[in-house]
Scaffold this motif. Structure first.
Motif, short mmCIF file in Angstrom:
data_model
loop_
_atom_site.label_atom_id
_atom_site.label_comp_id
_atom_site.label_asym_id
_atom_site.label_seq_id
_atom_site.Cartn_x
_atom_site.Cartn_y
_atom_site.Cartn_z
N VAL A 871 0.84 -1.20 0.00
CA VAL A 871 0.00 0.00 0.00
C VAL A 871 0.87 1.25 0.00
O VAL A 871 0.59 2.24 -0.71
CB VAL A 871 -0.95 -0.01 1.21
N GLY A 875 0.04 2.64 -3.27
CA GLY A 875 -1.26 3.21 -2.88
C GLY A 875 -1.72 4.33 -3.77
O GLY A 875 -2.92 4.47 -4.05
N LEU A 886 -6.79 -3.55 -4.04
CA LEU A 886 -6.74 -2.89 -2.73
C LEU A 886 -8.08 -3.00 -2.01
O LEU A 886 -8.14 -3.38 -0.84
CB LEU A 886 -6.34 -1.43 -2.92
N ILE A 924 -3.94 3.01 4.30
CA ILE A 924 -4.89 3.11 3.17
C ILE A 924 -5.64 4.44 3.23
O ILE A 924 -5.81 5.13 2.21
CB ILE A 924 -5.86 1.92 3.18
#
Length: 986
Positions: A871, A875, A886, A924
């Motif tokens: 991530v 990300g 994700l 996240i």
């Protein structure tokens, strides 16, 4: 009652009877009246029953007392009548009851006692005392019951619940208040009455006194009438041993230190006055061990009293050191006894004395005299006895070696107390022994070496070794010089002709003090020491035991000397240039290489042991280290290395030819030879500490050492391409690659595709795990340079791993998963995500499964760490399909794992895994912002199976609470998430 069953009880071990008897036993103990049947049989027809049958009925009664008797007040009178009726019958019967049955009956009596006394049967012991008039059988049983009661009520080795501890305290208090005087009087009467007629009963009574003394008033026993008995018993050969045990318990009883010292001094004075400690002509070693234990207990208790109250004694200024020191001559007499068991009986007291001396500010002349005496005795006791069997160690030899360990600890303790004294005495021993080595016995030589070796244990002496190695000038240095001077001199090694225990201890000393040989003049001894090592090892003969002498090393000793040689060569490699080139050449070819080839041939024998493989390894390492660090020029070093490994390469080529040519080759034998050949190169590579050492070249030769290892790798890789799978060879090849990655650096990468294809042919869990560890090492070391290889070989390795996992269970599955997770983590940590981005997302499936399905919190933690790293890297700017992955995989994994029933949030390791999942969710949000909140609030959380006692599915207020928490700082969100999942798991 079924009489057929009773007949079966008479012969329970006959085939088929035991199962029926067990069935009947379970049936009776389940019956409300089964115990009544048992007591009826035991009192009415006991003399006509076999021991098997009696034991059967006693078990029935025991089970009843343990399980139901406590709640049945109505059964108390019936049980009381049964016990005394059985005791009366047993006492007057002409037939002797078996000992094991009396023990079982005594156990039942004690169980009834702890239930009934004092509430239901306060006169139990008083009533029991009335049975003593029935004669010796009743007395014997009375003593057995008292011992059984002690075991149930007092024995500290048996764990008790709080309720049981309170019950036991009540029982002891009641006995002390009501009937302890009657019990003590009965013990005295038994001792007096049966002293001349039945020493066994008196011994049992002394055993009971020793057991009960710990919780009764000491004055009941430590008085004139009992002490007079104790002193008299010490002159009776049948009673003196149990008398010693009883007196040990009296002395060890907890009490005020002042009273303890007075008790010990009074008892010691009486025993000494009676001549008890005059043991010069005593031959009974069992008795001496007991007597030694008694004087040892006295000394230990005095030491404990001293520790509690300091050097100056007690409140009345009674000194404690004087009583302890006054006993040292007798303690030393026991310590010097020729029987090791007698000596060992006083070791604890001697060690306590040394501890006390360590706490004194200055040692007195008396203290030093005592230490001198103890050192002299310790030297003598540490020597091997003439009867010691070095060829076949038995129980006596094992006991001596165990005793010797304790003696060595005492020696080290004295060295820690007074290093100058121990250095002086040891130097005298070493000098006198080795200067007269031609006439001294090997036991004396070994003792001197052992003491010199043990000197290196205390921290003070270890510091002296470092100082002596740097500046010189110490007693320790002089001792080592004396040993080496007379052990190996002028190219002639007297040590080679000495007993093998002397040889082994000699080399142990050399390696322990190897730092002393790093400076002149001691570095000049290195050539002679090398000759000594090699002379002893090459002189060992194992083919014909009749030709062996005491100087030939046994296999176990040779293994140790091989290791010591390897360590010594490593330690002094910087000083090997002191060896003249002609001698260096001779040592390399005629000694080191000869030994390596000799051990190699022994190992390749079909019956060789694993230990021999270790021997070969040490010698190959030592030989290579010796060759490349000495006075030989580089060209000759290359020739020497080629000569050393030529046999192994020729053998390998022969195996290669046989496998390719023969239709049904002997795979096991060929696999062993091939693996050894690869291992030989691996072991030799251990001599090179880094890439620069292996690639160095000399002025006369431009070929680096690395060329030899690269050429070998080329041949090994070629062999790896054959269709036959050789597991030992593959394991050896993996180890070789690990070493070459360290020594060759990037040169190994050109071989990795072929090596990887070969190693992947073995699909077992161990092989796959080792492959991942190898690739993990390469990844961490070479980073960007290994990317081309990984892009090609990553998918085949993934497919092999995924295919193997469903067929694995337990530890194998966890091992393979962890090795794979470690590799992915290494890729992420080294920022090689280019490798992952070029792959299908199927490489992520084992990680998602690991996070959500494994019952291994450490592996789950690794999986969440990997997901968090991905991530972090992707990300905001990842592969095209990562956004979908994700939200569809990573986010659900952070919930599914913690919500599983096996995810134990009370376990510390599991909480660590949860913290990683929390960090992943927080990251996240940090990367995707409100987009992540919207996904959770509108799509994922409303469908989450949040198993709560209040709601299902998750209501909107709970979703809003979670989203608000996600916006908090990481520490607060971590705390919230744990509470969130605890609630969700109900």
């Amino acid at each position: 009652m079924n009489r057929n069953i009773l007949n079966l009880l008479e012969t329970p071990l006959v085939q088929g009877n035991l199962a029926q008897v067990n069935f009947y036993f379970e049936e009776i103990i389940g019956s409300d009246t089964g115990w009544q049947l048992a007591i009826t049989e035991l009192t009415r027809t006991a003399d006509n029953l076999s021991d098997h049958t009696k034991f059967f009925w006693w078990q029935i009664v025991e089970n009843f007392v343990k399980t139901r008797y406590t709640q049945m007040d109505s059964a108390s009178l019936l049980m009381r009548n049964f016990l005394f009726q059985w005791l009366h019958n047993m006492s007057i019967s002409a037939k002797e009851e078996s000992s094991f049955l009396r023990n079982k009956a005594a156990q039942v009596f004690s169980l009834v006692f702890i239930v009934d006394f004092p509430r239901r049967w306060q006169s139990f012991l008083v009533d029991f005392l009335q049975t003593l008039k029935l004669g010796p059988k009743a007395v014997d049983f009375y003593l057995r019951v008292l011992k059984a009661i002690d075991s149930e009520v007092v024995d500290r080795e048996i764990p008790h619940s709080k309720e049981e501890a309170d019950r036991n305290t009540l029982i002891k208090d009641t006995i002390r208040e009501t009937c302890i005087n009657d019990l003590v009087n009965s013990w005295y009467q038994i001792c007096v009455l049966y002293e001349m007629s039945d020493s066994k009963l008196v011994s049992e009574c002394l055993d009971v006194i020793g057991a009960y003394i710990s919780w009764i008033d000491i004055s009941l026993i430590a008085n004139e009438r009992f002490v007079t008995l104790f002193i008299r018993f010490m002159k009776d050969q049948h009673l003196r041993e149990p008398d010693c045990d009883c007196l040990c318990e009296v002395v060890a009883k907890g009490m005020d230190s002042s009273a303890k010292v007075k008790l010990i001094e009074s008892l010691y004075s009486l025993l000494h006055g009676a001549g008890v400690f005059l043991i010069d002509n005593e031959e009974d070693s069992d008795y001496l061990c007991k007597l030694g234990k008694l004087i040892n207990t006295m000394g230990v208790q005095l030491a404990v009293s001293w520790t509690r109250h300091g050097i100056y004694g007690l409140e009345n200024k009674l000194p404690i050191m004087d009583p302890l020191e006054n006993k040292l001559p007798i303690i030393s007499t026991f310590f010097g006894n020729r029987d090791d068991n007698v000596s060992a009986s006083v070791l604890e007291c001697i060690n306590e004395y040394i501890i006390i001396l360590k706490q004194k500010y200055l040692l007195s002349s008396v203290d030093r005299q005592n230490l001198e005496s103890l050192i002299s005795i310790n030297f003598e006791k540490m020597k091997y006895d003439r009867s010691y069997n070095f060829e076949n160690d038995g129980d006596e030899e094992a006991q001596f070696l165990e005793f010797r360990i304790q003696l060595k600890k005492l020696y080290v303790n004295i060295a820690s107390l007074d290093k100058n004294l121990i250095l002086s005495r040891t130097q005298q021993l070493v000098t006198s022994t080795w200067e007269n080595r031609q006439t001294c016995e090997f036991q004396d030589a070994e003792l001197a070496l052992t003491c010199l070796y043990e000197l290196g244990e205390p921290a003070e002496v270890r510091a002296m070794v470092i100082i002596a190695a740097t500046y010189g000038g110490s007693a320790l240095e002089d001792m080592v010089r004396t040993m080496v001077k007379f052990g190996v001199t002028g190219g002639i090694s007297p040590i080679c002709d000495m007993h093998h225990v002397v040889q082994l201890q000699f080399f142990e000393v050399v390696v322990r003090y190897d730092k002393l040989f790093l400076r002149e003049p001691y570095s000049n001894y290195i050539p002679d020491l090398m000759l000594a090592f090699l002379g002893v090892l090459n002189g060992s003969n194992y083919e014909d035991k009749q030709e062996r002498t005491e100087s030939h090393l046994p296999r176990e000793a040779r293994s140790r000397v091989c290791y010591l040689l390897s360590q010594f060569v490593r330690a002094v490699k910087a000083c090997l240039s002191v060896i003249p080139s002609d001698l260096y050449h001779e040592l390399s070819l005629s000694e080191f290489c000869f030994l390596a080839h000799k051990l190699r041939e022994e190992f390749l024998d079909i019956n060789s042991s694993l230990r021999l493989s270790t021997d070969v390894r040490y010698i190959y390492e030592a030989t290579t280290t010796f060759i490349i660090n000495g006075s030989l020029d580089h060209r000759i070093q290359i020739v020497m290395m080629d000569f050393l490994l030529n046999h192994d390469m020729d053998a390998f080529k022969t195996v290669l030819d046989q496998v390719q040519r023969e239709a049904e080759p002997d795979i096991v034998a060929l696999d062993k030879v091939a693996a050894h050949s690869v291992n030989a190169f691996t072991w030799c590579s251990e001599a090179f500490s880094n890439r620069l050492e292996m690639r160095v070249v000399g002025p006369e030769c431009e070929t680096p050492h690395s060329a030899l290892f690269v050429q070998a790798l080329e041949i090994f890789v070629k062999f790896a391409e054959i269709p036959t799978v050789l597991p030992e060879f593959q394991r050896a090849l993996r180890r070789y690659c690990h070493r070459l990655a360290f020594c060759l650096d990037k040169d190994i990468l050109q071989f990795m595709p072929a090596i990887s294809k070969t190693l992947l042919r073995s699909r077992d869990a161990t092989s796959l795990s080792e492959n991942w560890f190898l690739i993990n090492q390469m990844t961490s070391k070479f980073k960007e340079d290994i990317i081309p290889f990984l892009k090609v070989e990553f998918q085949p390795m993934i497919r092999a791993t995924v295919a193997a996992l469903p067929n694995l269970v337990g530890g194998q599955e966890i091992q393979l998963q962890r090795s794979y997770f470690s590799f992915i983590a290494a890729v992420c940590e080294n920022h090689l995500v280019e490798v992952l981005s070029s792959q299908d997302t199927n490489f992520m499936q084992p990680i998602i499964q690991g996070a959500t399905e494994l019952n291994d919190p450490m592996a789950q933690k690794d999986c969440y760490s990997i997901l968090k790293k991905l991530v972090e890297l992707w990300g905001n700017n990842g592969p095209p399909d990562f956004d979908e992955f994700l939200y569809n995989q990573i986010v659900p994994a952070c919930f599914k794992g913690p919500l599983r029933e096996t995810f134990d949030l009370s376990d510390a390791q599991t909480v660590v895994a949860l913290n990683e999942a929390s960090a992943c969710l927080k990251l996240i949000y940090d990367q995707r912002g409100e987009e992540a909140v919207t996904f959770l609030q509108s799509q994922y959380l409303p469908r989450l199976d949040f198993r709560s006692n209040y709601f299902r599915p998750m209501p909107a207020p709970k979703i809003l609470e979670f989203c608000q928490a996600l916006r908090m700082e990481a520490k607060l969100f971590k705390q919230f998430l744990k509470a969130f999942f605890l609630e969700g798991k109900g």
